[in-house]
Scaffold this motif. Structure first.
Motif, PDB file in Angstrom:
ATOM      1  N   ALA A 116       1.025  -1.293   0.078  1.00  0.00           N
ATOM      2  CA  ALA A 116      -0.341   0.109   0.224  1.00  0.00           C
ATOM      3  C   ALA A 116       0.664   1.175   0.142  1.00  0.00           C
ATOM      4  O   ALA A 116       0.174   2.071  -0.336  1.00  0.00           O
ATOM      5  N   ASP A 117       2.217   1.637   1.077  1.00  0.00           N
ATOM      6  CA  ASP A 117       2.720   2.414   1.805  1.00  0.00           C
ATOM      7  C   ASP A 117       3.149   2.348  -0.291  1.00  0.00           C
ATOM      8  O   ASP A 117       3.974   3.638  -0.854  1.00  0.00           O
ATOM      9  N   TYR A 118       4.009   1.537  -0.273  1.00  0.00           N
ATOM     10  CA  TYR A 118       4.917   0.962  -1.824  1.00  0.00           C
ATOM     11  C   TYR A 118       3.975   2.128  -3.260  1.00  0.00           C
ATOM     12  O   TYR A 118       4.651   3.232  -3.602  1.00  0.00           O
ATOM     13  N   MET A 119       2.988   1.539  -3.885  1.00  0.00           N
ATOM     14  CA  MET A 119       1.943   1.822  -5.095  1.00  0.00           C
ATOM     15  C   MET A 119       1.530   3.348  -4.481  1.00  0.00           C
ATOM     16  O   MET A 119       1.168   4.041  -4.990  1.00  0.00           O
ATOM     17  N   GLY A 120       1.215   4.602  -3.067  1.00  0.00           N
ATOM     18  CA  GLY A 120       0.504   4.987  -2.573  1.00  0.00           C
ATOM     19  C   GLY A 120       2.541   6.642  -3.391  1.00  0.00           C
ATOM     20  O   GLY A 120       2.124   7.133  -4.417  1.00  0.00           O
ATOM     21  N   PHE A 121       3.284   5.264  -2.919  1.00  0.00           N
ATOM     22  CA  PHE A 121       4.441   6.301  -2.944  1.00  0.00           C
ATOM     23  C   PHE A 121       4.666   6.911  -4.609  1.00  0.00           C
ATOM     24  O   PHE A 121       4.803   8.248  -5.342  1.00  0.00           O
ATOM     25  N   ILE A 122       4.736   5.814  -5.570  1.00  0.00           N
ATOM     26  CA  ILE A 122       4.538   5.603  -6.602  1.00  0.00           C
ATOM     27  C   ILE A 122       3.854   6.755  -7.318  1.00  0.00           C
ATOM     28  O   ILE A 122       3.735   7.835  -8.437  1.00  0.00           O
ATOM     29  N   LEU A 123       2.534   6.549  -6.858  1.00  0.00           N
ATOM     30  CA  LEU A 123       1.399   7.523  -7.219  1.00  0.00           C
ATOM     31  C   LEU A 123       0.718   8.661  -7.259  1.00  0.00           C
ATOM     32  O   LEU A 123       1.020   9.674  -7.717  1.00  0.00           O
ATOM     33  N   THR A 124       1.507   8.862  -6.361  1.00  0.00           N
ATOM     34  CA  THR A 124       1.838  10.654  -5.308  1.00  0.00           C
ATOM     35  C   THR A 124       3.059  11.675  -6.466  1.00  0.00           C
ATOM     36  O   THR A 124       2.505  12.642  -6.575  1.00  0.00           O
ATOM     37  N   LEU A 125       4.084  10.595  -6.359  1.00  0.00           N
ATOM     38  CA  LEU A 125       4.858  10.996  -7.467  1.00  0.00           C
ATOM     39  C   LEU A 125       4.496  10.991  -8.547  1.00  0.00           C
ATOM     40  O   LEU A 125       4.765  12.194  -9.567  1.00  0.00           O
TER      41      LEU A 125
END
Length: 343
Positions: A38-47
């Motif tokens: 969840a955190d990894y994918m959230g990070f990718i999408l935020t960027l």
């Protein structure tokens, strides 16, 4: 006393050296439910959102830990940049420190030339280069993080070591790229990088990482890890295609059909990550583009960059994050935990 608490917030975190948790195919369900996913994918999408419609060469904000926002253009990162604050007060910026770390890795490549060997691919000098990183990684990471977070260095350093390829097989693939994104995600989680640094994270740090990886791939003739050959998107990378397509959303003149046009690529690659990737492919491969990069050729027929971007995100999940051969190597610790998401 109040002020000193702000400078060094108490660290509640118990850091740990990340380890493998995905050992059999059935463990993949654990990964998809995990806080780490969840955190990894959230990070990718935020960027992905942060770089939308922005050029690599544009001006952007860079935060300084505990300081006001400072506006920087890319030129300010050159050697001998004079900060508007006294050096002692400012401390070197985390972004600048990360670029310096990557510059060190680049310098080590120059100091470790490829050796003469019978096989063309997988030059064994890579192992010498990697041994140096393995030995120095914690020290390199310690130089990027503030003193009160020193305990995080061993945990965060693992992701850095995992991000440059495999020293046994002398290969590199999207799992290694994911480890670098995880490294940056961890730095955000401990507060070294800030979410408002999105553009600097992608344009300065990740872009410099890409340059160093391309140099590694070329210098040591690294094999593509788990490559799908002509059917994969690219032999080595995936994320710059996602973020690079986001940069091009709503571009007044460049459409997906243009990226297969050599002239367009040559004129615009310095502004757009996606085109840099295309340029590198055409430098490394011979023959018709449609044959050596069939997936990308197909993507050039998609009507809009936002459709390309959405499609690539879906493809990234399916082809990278949901593939056991890629994710079995991912490591989990206190910052990217295997525990299920706590909603």
């Amino acid at each position: 006393p109040g002020a000193s608490e702000e400078v060094a917030p108490p660290v509640q975190q118990c850091f740990m050296v990340p380890k493998k948790e995905i050992n059999v195919v059935s463990d993949m369900a654990k990964w998809k439910r995990s806080q780490a996913y969840a955190d990894y994918m959230g990070f990718i999408l935020t960027l992905n959102e942060g770089v939308r419609g922005k050029k690599l060469t544009c001006e952007y904000k860079v935060s300084e830990v505990g300081e006001e926002m400072v506006f920087l253009s890319p030129l300010h990162f050159e050697e001998g940049w004079h900060s508007p604050f006294p050096r002692a007060l400012l401390g070197r910026m985390p972004i600048e420190k990360l670029v310096a770390l990557l510059n060190t890795l680049d310098r080590w490549i120059d100091e470790t030339p490829p050796v003469d060997q019978p096989s063309r691919f997988g030059n064994k000098a890579f192992r010498t280069w990697y041994a140096k990183l393995d030995q120095e990684a914690e020290k390199l990471v310690s130089a990027v993080i503030p003193k009160h977070l020193a305990d995080a260095a061993p945990e965060v350093a693992v992701y850095l070591k995992e991000s440059v390829g495999n020293s046994t097989r002398i290969d590199y693939g999207t799992g290694h790229e994911a480890a670098f994104a995880a490294f940056l995600c961890c730095l955000c989680k401990i507060g070294v990088l800030r979410v408002d640094d999105q553009m600097a994270i992608v344009f300065k740090v990740f872009n410099r990482y890409l340059e160093v990886m391309r140099k590694l791939q070329k210098t040591y003739r690294m094999e593509p890890a788990g490559s799908q050959g002509v059917w994969g998107l690219d032999d080595f990378q995936f994320l710059p295609f996602i973020w690079g397509s986001s940069q091009l959303i709503d571009h007044p003149s460049l459409e997906p059909r243009h990226f297969v046009d050599e002239k367009v690529v040559n004129e615009n690659h310095k502004d757009f990550m996606f085109l840099e990737c295309i340029l590198f492919i055409t430098e490394m491969k011979t023959g018709p583009f449609a044959e050596h990069s069939n997936q990308l050729w197909n993507i050039s027929a998609v009507a809009s960059w936002s459709k390309v971007n959405q499609g690539l995100i879906r493809m990234y999940k399916a082809e990278c994050l949901e593939k056991f051969p890629v994710i079995q190597h991912f490591k989990f610790g206190s910052l990217l935990p295997i525990q299920p998401v706590t909603s």
